[in-house]
Design a protein around this motif. Structure first.
Motif, PDB file in Angstrom:
ATOM      1  N   ASP A  15     -76.507  22.995 -41.981  1.00  0.00           N
ATOM      2  CA  ASP A  15     -75.553  23.773 -41.193  1.00  0.00           C
ATOM      3  C   ASP A  15     -74.699  22.900 -40.276  1.00  0.00           C
ATOM      4  OD1 ASP A  15     -76.505  26.177 -42.269  1.00  0.00           O
ATOM      5  OD2 ASP A  15     -78.123  26.285 -40.766  1.00  0.00           O
ATOM      6  N   GLY A  16     -74.910  21.608 -40.332  1.00  0.00           N
ATOM      7  CA  GLY A  16     -74.178  20.706 -39.455  1.00  0.00           C
ATOM      8  C   GLY A  16     -72.855  20.239 -40.057  1.00  0.00           C
ATOM      9  N   TRP A  17     -71.977  19.791 -39.187  1.00  0.00           N
ATOM     10  CA  TRP A  17     -70.648  19.322 -39.600  1.00  0.00           C
ATOM     11  C   TRP A  17     -70.421  17.866 -39.232  1.00  0.00           C
ATOM     12  CZ3 TRP A  17     -66.733  22.106 -42.106  1.00  0.00           C
ATOM     13  CH2 TRP A  17     -67.041  23.450 -42.367  1.00  0.00           C
ATOM     14  N   ALA A  18     -71.474  17.179 -38.818  1.00  0.00           N
ATOM     15  CA  ALA A  18     -71.305  15.801 -38.360  1.00  0.00           C
ATOM     16  C   ALA A  18     -70.754  14.903 -39.470  1.00  0.00           C
ATOM     17  CB  ALA A  18     -72.641  15.251 -37.850  1.00  0.00           C
ATOM     18  N   LYS A  19     -71.294  15.054 -40.682  1.00  0.00           N
ATOM     19  CA  LYS A  19     -70.856  14.207 -41.786  1.00  0.00           C
ATOM     20  C   LYS A  19     -69.390  14.438 -42.112  1.00  0.00           C
ATOM     21  CE  LYS A  19     -72.107  12.869 -46.508  1.00  0.00           C
ATOM     22  NZ  LYS A  19     -73.047  13.101 -47.638  1.00  0.00           N
ATOM     23  N   ALA A  20     -68.973  15.704 -42.143  1.00  0.00           N
ATOM     24  CA  ALA A  20     -67.575  16.018 -42.454  1.00  0.00           C
ATOM     25  C   ALA A  20     -66.645  15.512 -41.361  1.00  0.00           C
ATOM     26  CB  ALA A  20     -67.412  17.524 -42.635  1.00  0.00           C
ATOM     27  N   LEU A  21     -67.043  15.672 -40.100  1.00  0.00           N
ATOM     28  CA  LEU A  21     -66.193  15.231 -38.994  1.00  0.00           C
ATOM     29  C   LEU A  21     -66.085  13.710 -38.946  1.00  0.00           C
ATOM     30  CD1 LEU A  21     -67.400  17.718 -36.244  1.00  0.00           C
ATOM     31  CD2 LEU A  21     -65.139  17.665 -37.311  1.00  0.00           C
ATOM     32  N   LEU A  22     -67.183  13.016 -39.224  1.00  0.00           N
ATOM     33  CA  LEU A  22     -67.129  11.552 -39.242  1.00  0.00           C
ATOM     34  C   LEU A  22     -66.294  11.052 -40.415  1.00  0.00           C
ATOM     35  CD1 LEU A  22     -70.788  10.577 -38.263  1.00  0.00           C
ATOM     36  CD2 LEU A  22     -68.720  10.406 -36.863  1.00  0.00           C
ATOM     37  N   ALA A  23     -66.402  11.741 -41.562  1.00  0.00           N
ATOM     38  CA  ALA A  23     -65.556  11.377 -42.706  1.00  0.00           C
ATOM     39  C   ALA A  23     -64.087  11.592 -42.362  1.00  0.00           C
ATOM     40  CB  ALA A  23     -65.947  12.206 -43.932  1.00  0.00           C
ATOM     41  N   GLY A  24     -63.801  12.676 -41.639  1.00  0.00           N
ATOM     42  CA  GLY A  24     -62.440  12.926 -41.205  1.00  0.00           C
ATOM     43  C   GLY A  24     -61.955  11.870 -40.229  1.00  0.00           C
ATOM     44  N   ALA A  25     -62.836  11.424 -39.322  1.00  0.00           N
ATOM     45  CA  ALA A  25     -62.473  10.368 -38.375  1.00  0.00           C
ATOM     46  C   ALA A  25     -62.168   9.062 -39.116  1.00  0.00           C
ATOM     47  CB  ALA A  25     -63.597  10.156 -37.367  1.00  0.00           C
ATOM     48  N   TRP A  26     -62.964   8.760 -40.146  1.00  0.00           N
ATOM     49  CA  TRP A  26     -62.718   7.545 -40.934  1.00  0.00           C
ATOM     50  C   TRP A  26     -61.379   7.647 -41.664  1.00  0.00           C
ATOM     51  CZ3 TRP A  26     -63.357   2.723 -41.318  1.00  0.00           C
ATOM     52  CH2 TRP A  26     -63.188   2.045 -42.521  1.00  0.00           C
ATOM     53  N   MET A  27     -61.064   8.828 -42.201  1.00  0.00           N
ATOM     54  CA  MET A  27     -59.783   9.018 -42.871  1.00  0.00           C
ATOM     55  C   MET A  27     -58.625   8.863 -41.879  1.00  0.00           C
ATOM     56  SD  MET A  27     -58.054   9.514 -45.602  1.00  0.00           S
ATOM     57  CE  MET A  27     -59.372   9.930 -46.768  1.00  0.00           C
ATOM     58  N   THR A  28     -58.816   9.354 -40.661  1.00  0.00           N
ATOM     59  CA  THR A  28     -57.801   9.188 -39.613  1.00  0.00           C
ATOM     60  C   THR A  28     -57.542   7.710 -39.340  1.00  0.00           C
ATOM     61  OG1 THR A  28     -58.242  11.292 -38.516  1.00  0.00           O
ATOM     62  CG2 THR A  28     -57.372   9.528 -37.144  1.00  0.00           C
ATOM     63  N   ILE A  29     -58.618   6.930 -39.252  1.00  0.00           N
ATOM     64  CA  ILE A  29     -58.477   5.495 -39.011  1.00  0.00           C
ATOM     65  C   ILE A  29     -57.744   4.821 -40.171  1.00  0.00           C
ATOM     66  CG2 ILE A  29     -59.757   3.339 -38.721  1.00  0.00           C
ATOM     67  CD1 ILE A  29     -61.918   4.964 -37.268  1.00  0.00           C
ATOM     68  N   LEU A  30     -58.086   5.204 -41.404  1.00  0.00           N
ATOM     69  CA  LEU A  30     -57.421   4.615 -42.574  1.00  0.00           C
ATOM     70  C   LEU A  30     -55.926   4.919 -42.579  1.00  0.00           C
ATOM     71  CD1 LEU A  30     -59.918   5.231 -45.536  1.00  0.00           C
ATOM     72  CD2 LEU A  30     -59.392   3.087 -44.382  1.00  0.00           C
ATOM     73  N   ILE A  31     -55.567   6.162 -42.285  1.00  0.00           N
ATOM     74  CA  ILE A  31     -54.150   6.537 -42.248  1.00  0.00           C
ATOM     75  C   ILE A  31     -53.425   5.760 -41.155  1.00  0.00           C
ATOM     76  CG2 ILE A  31     -52.539   8.427 -41.735  1.00  0.00           C
ATOM     77  CD1 ILE A  31     -54.601  10.339 -42.982  1.00  0.00           C
ATOM     78  N   ALA A  32     -54.067   5.668 -39.984  1.00  0.00           N
ATOM     79  CA  ALA A  32     -53.440   4.967 -38.866  1.00  0.00           C
ATOM     80  C   ALA A  32     -53.262   3.482 -39.177  1.00  0.00           C
ATOM     81  CB  ALA A  32     -54.277   5.154 -37.605  1.00  0.00           C
ATOM     82  N   ILE A  33     -54.284   2.847 -39.740  1.00  0.00           N
ATOM     83  CA  ILE A  33     -54.193   1.417 -40.052  1.00  0.00           C
ATOM     84  C   ILE A  33     -53.130   1.168 -41.121  1.00  0.00           C
ATOM     85  CG2 ILE A  33     -55.415  -0.520 -41.111  1.00  0.00           C
ATOM     86  CD1 ILE A  33     -57.948   0.423 -39.726  1.00  0.00           C
ATOM     87  N   THR A  34     -53.133   1.990 -42.166  1.00  0.00           N
ATOM     88  CA  THR A  34     -52.149   1.813 -43.235  1.00  0.00           C
ATOM     89  C   THR A  34     -50.734   2.017 -42.718  1.00  0.00           C
ATOM     90  OG1 THR A  34     -53.773   2.656 -44.830  1.00  0.00           O
ATOM     91  CG2 THR A  34     -51.473   2.561 -45.547  1.00  0.00           C
ATOM     92  N   GLY A  35     -50.515   3.102 -41.958  1.00  0.00           N
ATOM     93  CA  GLY A  35     -49.195   3.350 -41.408  1.00  0.00           C
ATOM     94  C   GLY A  35     -48.766   2.278 -40.429  1.00  0.00           C
ATOM     95  N   TYR A  36     -49.714   1.801 -39.621  1.00  0.00           N
ATOM     96  CA  TYR A  36     -49.408   0.756 -38.637  1.00  0.00           C
ATOM     97  C   TYR A  36     -49.011  -0.537 -39.337  1.00  0.00           C
ATOM     98  CZ  TYR A  36     -50.042  -1.896 -34.276  1.00  0.00           C
ATOM     99  OH  TYR A  36     -49.857  -2.680 -33.158  1.00  0.00           O
TER     100      TYR A  36
END
Length: 239
Positions: A15-36
């Motif tokens: 019932d937890g969302w920790a894995k999904a939220l951390l995966a989303g945080a990693w995707m955010t970092i990837l988008i930011a690094i690539t765009g930067y």
């Protein structure tokens, strides 16, 4: 079925969302690094065009920075995502493909973030180059350094030293802009928070957690940027 509590959301259980939220945080970092990274390349060429290029390249760079700094970042994402999808669909039909072909959301988002941040980084690099004392370049010329050697040993390190504070600010902006990419369906942090909020009926909890994760990423990034500034300012005498 009982509604999950705040700390249940942070668990890794069924019932937890920790894995999904951390995966989303990693995707955010990837988008930011690539765009930067894309923005750094564009900013480097753009600043060169403004400082050392001819009149045509200078006008092109001025137009680019004026346009991209004057329109909303969200609009740039829309134009690239839907315009890219239209172009890919048209190309697909030339080869016999049928139906709509969507442009990859990650690619569209990263390009959009890179193009918009590139306009800001162009001005950061231009200002940093202007801050390099003319006497240091003249001293390098007097020592017989070639143009490439002057750039590698004098101009580039000093420009980067002056640019780092501005580049750090641009990174923080890019990190926040990455949240806009959620409109393309990419499962980054904000998108995962939206899905979780809709599934559980706990929007405040999910958006609070997302905000804390953004803050954590931003804080760690700030620490790394300050370390980089200290590294490049070694040996600099301060008043």
């Amino acid at each position: 079925m009982n509604q999950p509590r705040f700390f249940d959301i942070l668990s890794f259980g069924p019932d937890g969302w920790a894995k999904a939220l951390l995966a989303g945080a990693w995707m955010t970092i990837l988008i930011a690094i690539t765009g930067y990274a894309i923005g750094i390349v564009i900013g480097g060429f753009g600043s060169w065009a403004k400082v050392s290029g001819g009149s045509a390249t200078r006008i092109a760079a001025d137009t680019y920075t004026t346009v991209l700094r004057g329109i909303p970042d969200l609009l740039v994402i829309y134009l690239l995502y839907f315009g890219g999808s239209t172009a890919v669909t048209a190309i697909g039909r030339l080869f016999g493909a049928e139906g709509f072909v969507g442009f990859p959301g990650f690619l569209a988002g990263s390009l959009a973030v890179g193009i918009t941040s590139g306009a800001q980084q162009t001005e950061v690099f231009r200002g940093a180059f202007k801050a390099v004392h003319r006497g240091e370049i003249e001293a390098a010329i007097a020592c017989g350094m070639s143009r490439w050697l002057r750039f590698r040993r004098i101009v580039a390190p000093l420009t980067l030293r002056h640019a780092l504070p501005g580049l750090g600010n641009v990174w923080q902006v890019v990190l926040k802009e990455s949240a806009l990419v959620s409109i393309t369906g990419v499962a980054e942090l904000l998108r995962q928070a939206q899905v979780g909020a809709g599934s559980t009926g706990l929007p405040f909890d999910f958006y609070l957690i997302a905000g804390l994760l953004y803050l954590a990423i931003s804080t760690m990034s700030g620490v790394l940027m300050r370390q980089a500034e200290r590294y490049f300012n070694r040996g600099v005498r301060r008043a």
